[in-house]
Write a protein that holds these residues in place. Sequence first.
Motif: not given
Length: 537
Positions: A309, A312, A314, A317
């Motif tokens: 996560y 990326e 995120e 998340a």
Amino acid sequence: MSRMLRASAIMAAGTMVSRLTGFVRTAVLASAIGVAALGDAYNIAYTIPFILFDLLIGGVLSSVIVPMIVKAQKHDPDGGRAYEQRLMTVATLALIAIAVVGVLCAPLLVGLLTTDLSPRDAEVATTLARYILPQIAFFGVGAIAGAILNTRDRFAAPMWAPVLNNVVVIGVGLLYHLVSRTGANIGAVTGSDLLLLGLGTTAGIVIQSIVLVVAVHRVGFRFVPRFDLRNARLGEMGRAGVWTLAFVGFNQVSFIVTTNLATGATAKAGAEHVAGIASYSYAFQLFQLPYGIIAVSVITAMLPRMSRYAHEGEYGAIRDEFASGVRLVACVIVPCGLLLMVLGPAVTVLIFGHGSTSVEDAVNMGNVLQVFGLALVPFSIYQLLLRVFYSFGDTRTPAFIAAGNVAVNATVSYVLYLTLPPQLIVMGLAAALTAAYVVGGTVAWTLASRKVGGGLGGRIVASGLSRMYVAAIPAAVIALAALWATKELAGVTPLSSAIMLVAGGGLGGALYLLTSHRMRIAEISSIIGLVAGRVGR
């Protein structure tokens, strides 16, 4: 939540068996060699390879390697296989060298960890250390293999392999019972006795490493020694690892302070039986049982996912993953901490009050365990928080937090060492550890919230913890009533302690499950549903 729960359940099963067999191992050793001078010498020798491993390479393996392997799997043309082989090569060679140097420097290492040891005690501890230190060479192989398995979402083998280690050492302890005529008498212990204890302990780690190597081979990894270290990304690892080494170094300074003060307490007490470093070590192992069964499992499942996560971007998340992990851990840790504060002596008398360990020694250990019960929640949350930083490859922030922990722990420990009577000093050392993790956890939460750019759901977590404590208080009251009634009727013996645990711990635990289920604490309901589903099959 459900995915984390399933992965955590697999690991928790292995961890539970590992921890339980670990306590059988500890109980057998304590019965064979006691928790006085010989027990202290063994525990000092046993901790030295772990200190060296963590200080020199283990911290890097636990916090830096998993994100780097994940990165290599994503970007390298071969899926990171060559990179994994280089890591295994470097770790093996480095740890063989460390083991050799450690054996040569064993007297210096024992002297660093202790205060006011008698010449005989120092001689025995040094001999045991020389037999146990070679196991460092096998730590790295097992650690790299475990990291490779974790990045492939294979969690079972790393959690189950320690069981075989424990079984081997249990056999060593039982054999010592049968063949040694000296028991816990450090003045009369023979060279062959020490050979059995030392090399037997090392054999357990060797077998554990072999199991992990076999497991990683079965998932397709083939170890080929690679010496093209220019492609091993050691520079990147070093930049991240230098802060991890600082983090581990600070923690080891804290532990060295603790071992010196604990052995100093024994020297202060003279002939009086007080809790020493063996009692502290065994109580700490018991304290870590709930953490090891649930928190380590959750942490191991969280880190690879949070690393992905973070890579990326995120961040939402990551926040969700962390909040779910904290609530899942806390629903077990909260009642366990309260029950340890009530039933600590009952646990230690039942497990350790046999053979060369007297009931009085076991009660002293249990008093230390009661204080550790206070630390269970802050310690577990602190460990979860560190994984937020590690998922970003940030090892610098945890190092600074650890420096603060050391300052708090060392200061409080030394003040209590100077002011408390000898029989309370080791309890004071456990209290100092608690204070350090409360402060460290508060700082870590603040900094981790900034890291993910939106907080870590503090209000939701605090609300969940409050409800869990409300559900756990009646369980603690039931345990306290069972403790008082049994003690009044039967005194303190291993048998009465078993009754205390069955009545107090069993009824208290059942009451907590019922109360929390009625209060609709989601994590408990999920666990009950998972168990019911497994049983239904």
